[in-house]
Design a protein around this motif. Sequence first.
Motif, short mmCIF file in Angstrom:
data_model
loop_
_atom_site.label_atom_id
_atom_site.label_comp_id
_atom_site.label_asym_id
_atom_site.label_seq_id
_atom_site.Cartn_x
_atom_site.Cartn_y
_atom_site.Cartn_z
N ASP B 220 10.53 28.75 -31.44
CA ASP B 220 10.22 30.10 -30.64
C ASP B 220 9.17 29.63 -29.71
OD1 ASP B 220 12.07 31.70 -31.88
OD2 ASP B 220 10.72 32.69 -32.98
N GLY B 221 9.46 30.11 -28.43
CA GLY B 221 8.50 29.90 -27.22
C GLY B 221 8.39 28.19 -27.14
N ALA B 222 9.31 27.50 -27.30
CA ALA B 222 9.30 26.07 -26.96
C ALA B 222 9.96 26.06 -25.69
CB ALA B 222 9.94 25.35 -28.09
N ALA B 223 9.37 25.13 -24.68
CA ALA B 223 9.91 25.06 -23.50
C ALA B 223 10.69 23.69 -23.33
CB ALA B 223 8.90 24.99 -22.34
N ALA B 224 10.33 22.80 -24.18
CA ALA B 224 10.95 21.37 -24.15
C ALA B 224 10.57 20.76 -25.25
CB ALA B 224 10.28 20.75 -22.84
N VAL B 225 11.33 19.63 -25.58
CA VAL B 225 11.08 18.72 -26.56
C VAL B 225 10.92 17.36 -25.89
CG1 VAL B 225 12.28 17.72 -28.55
CG2 VAL B 225 12.61 19.89 -28.32
N ALA B 226 10.10 16.51 -26.12
CA ALA B 226 9.59 15.43 -25.30
C ALA B 226 9.45 14.23 -26.37
CB ALA B 226 8.25 15.52 -24.78
N ILE B 227 10.02 13.28 -25.87
CA ILE B 227 9.83 11.85 -26.71
C ILE B 227 8.84 10.80 -26.05
CG2 ILE B 227 10.95 10.12 -27.71
CD1 ILE B 227 12.32 12.32 -28.68
N SER B 228 7.92 10.54 -26.78
CA SER B 228 6.96 9.57 -26.11
C SER B 228 6.86 8.20 -26.89
CB SER B 228 5.50 10.30 -26.08
OG SER B 228 5.13 10.31 -27.44
N VAL B 229 6.37 7.19 -26.18
CA VAL B 229 6.01 6.06 -26.97
C VAL B 229 4.52 6.07 -27.48
CG1 VAL B 229 5.83 3.73 -26.64
CG2 VAL B 229 7.75 4.67 -25.60
N GLU B 230 4.27 5.88 -28.47
CA GLU B 230 3.00 5.69 -29.07
C GLU B 230 2.53 4.49 -29.69
OE1 GLU B 230 1.02 8.36 -28.29
OE2 GLU B 230 2.66 9.60 -27.58
N PRO B 231 1.23 4.21 -29.99
CA PRO B 231 0.82 3.22 -30.75
C PRO B 231 1.25 3.74 -32.46
CG PRO B 231 -0.87 4.07 -29.63
CD PRO B 231 -0.05 4.86 -29.38
N GLU B 232 1.47 2.57 -33.22
CA GLU B 232 1.86 2.83 -34.70
C GLU B 232 1.30 3.86 -35.25
OE1 GLU B 232 4.29 -0.51 -37.08
OE2 GLU B 232 2.15 -0.88 -36.36
N GLY B 233 1.88 4.68 -35.99
CA GLY B 233 1.22 5.73 -36.64
C GLY B 233 1.16 6.96 -35.89
N GLY B 234 1.62 7.02 -34.43
CA GLY B 234 1.62 8.22 -33.81
C GLY B 234 0.23 8.76 -33.27
N SER B 235 0.33 9.86 -32.24
CA SER B 235 -0.92 10.36 -31.68
C SER B 235 -1.04 11.77 -31.65
CB SER B 235 -0.88 9.79 -30.19
OG SER B 235 -0.67 8.39 -30.18
N GLU B 236 -2.17 12.19 -31.43
CA GLU B 236 -2.43 13.68 -31.50
C GLU B 236 -2.10 14.39 -30.01
OE1 GLU B 236 -6.32 15.05 -32.66
OE2 GLU B 236 -6.53 13.19 -33.95
N THR B 237 -2.14 13.55 -29.09
CA THR B 237 -1.61 13.78 -27.54
C THR B 237 -0.65 12.82 -27.18
OG1 THR B 237 -3.45 12.93 -26.59
CG2 THR B 237 -3.51 15.56 -27.28
N PRO B 238 0.38 13.15 -26.53
CA PRO B 238 1.30 12.12 -26.01
C PRO B 238 0.71 11.26 -25.08
CG PRO B 238 2.14 14.45 -25.46
CD PRO B 238 0.62 14.39 -26.11
N THR B 239 1.05 9.98 -25.29
CA THR B 239 0.44 8.73 -24.60
C THR B 239 1.37 8.51 -23.32
OG1 THR B 239 -0.31 7.66 -26.43
CG2 THR B 239 -0.19 6.16 -24.65
N GLU B 240 2.83 8.34 -23.65
CA GLU B 240 3.51 8.03 -22.56
C GLU B 240 4.92 8.81 -22.78
OE1 GLU B 240 4.90 3.83 -22.20
OE2 GLU B 240 6.10 4.39 -20.38
N VAL B 241 5.14 9.73 -22.26
CA VAL B 241 6.32 10.50 -22.29
C VAL B 241 7.47 9.89 -21.58
CG1 VAL B 241 7.65 12.69 -21.81
CG2 VAL B 241 5.23 12.59 -22.52
N VAL B 242 8.57 9.35 -22.45
CA VAL B 242 9.69 8.48 -22.03
C VAL B 242 10.92 9.28 -21.48
CG1 VAL B 242 9.08 6.28 -22.72
CG2 VAL B 242 10.28 7.74 -24.12
N THR B 243 10.94 10.49 -22.15
CA THR B 243 12.04 11.41 -21.80
C THR B 243 11.76 12.74 -22.25
OG1 THR B 243 14.56 11.88 -21.86
CG2 THR B 243 13.68 10.93 -23.87
N ALA B 244 12.33 13.96 -21.79
CA ALA B 244 12.02 15.04 -22.16
C ALA B 244 13.17 16.09 -21.95
CB ALA B 244 10.81 15.95 -21.65
#
Lengths: 209, 247
Positions: B220-244
């Motif tokens: 609810d209230g989501a505008a988009a789903v994005a996929i990013s490339v992150e260092p192993e383990g993931g991040s709290e904020t997106p590093t490099e969004v590759v597609t959305a």
Amino acid sequence: MERRHLHAVSDDVPRVSRHEPDATAAQSLDDLLAASGRGSAQAFEGVYSAMATPVYRLALRIVRDPGMAEDIAQEALVEAWRKAPEFQPGRGSAKTWMLTIAHRRAVDRVRREQRQRQQMETEAAVAEREATPADQDTVVEVDFRRWQSERVRGALDTLTDIQREAIELAYYGGCTQTEVAAQLGVPLGTTKTRIRDGMKRLRDALEEG
Amino acid sequence: MDLHEMVGAYALHALDDDDARRFEEHLAHCDECQAELASLEGALDALAEPGDDESAVAPVSLHASVFDEIAHTTQVSAPEPTTAPDSPAEPASLDAARASAARRPRRLGPRLLVAAAGLLAVVAVGVGFFASGADERALADEAERVRTADDSIEYALGLGAATLHVSQAEGGVALIGDTPDLPDGETYQVWVVPADGSAPVPGPVLGDGELALAWITELDGAAAVAISVEPEGGSETPTEVVTAVEL
């Protein structure tokens, strides 16, 4: 499919595939794309050989970088394969359909690069919001004429300068109508009308020629 | 504002996303604009015609890259041949191509995400999901449930052959298919981008290659789903969004 009369298919001719028409036979691009839409990669080979270069050239004209153009051509051709089931022959040509996809991809790329450039150039998000994209455009004079065939150049010559420039900036330059308006220094409303009238005039000139 | 006036700019892809959306809503009900748009096909083809001194040809390498990719690209399903009695006339093929282009994933510039990122502190939940075979099977089942939900919408990602499936009813997103290889030490991560401008919500990290993964989350209230490339383990904020994908 009224064209496929039963008696036209002779039993003793070996078929490459039971389900798809033989893609090696002379077929129109529309038929090949429709067959691709039914899953025939062989038919898509035919589509590829007809359209890979036009798609690549169009991308190259807009992004002006061979590597990026190849990238876009790949994306566009794969998208054409993926969406081929939606293509309906007889309701517009396969060529237009594919060039539309390629043009859209190239324009998206131009705008994305532009956004990224702007983002690097501006520090604060506030400053970014205040800046209109067109203000930051370096006005590069590009001679769009060399990208036009003689026939198209002739037709474009029948347009007013503003009509022609607006269409060229939009189509080859990847500009939005707002950016076109800023570059030409005319109001947005006027720009819309010029583009619309220009396209109709171009259509009519091509039909007459 | 007269939406008819934008038909030329629309044909030339010269509308920004908001204008294009408004025009498409108008186009669906406007026979005049549909006819005018269809009449411009020849002019558009002409603009795409190569110039007199143009000799560039598609690079040889393009063939392999296209056919390798389509080998594992799922085609969309053919449109329903019938239309409801009160539905607007089906658009001509050019419009159809445009309309389907509009459903194609839009690559949001990183700007949206970056602008949103600073506003709210987020509790990061980068979760590695591929702990055991059993978990993996459960996730595949979950993904299949999202994919086959009645209201499920499939989006292409432009990320290998992977597709994104979103179901409001199941309250989740599923990622299914083959994602391109990543260098060692990097991973993909899924994000939900809220429409209210608050920070993107981090989702599960996922490896490259074949996958079927579901993320049951608040949409609810989501505008988009994005996929990013992150260092192993993931991040709290997106590093490099590759597609959305805009929802």
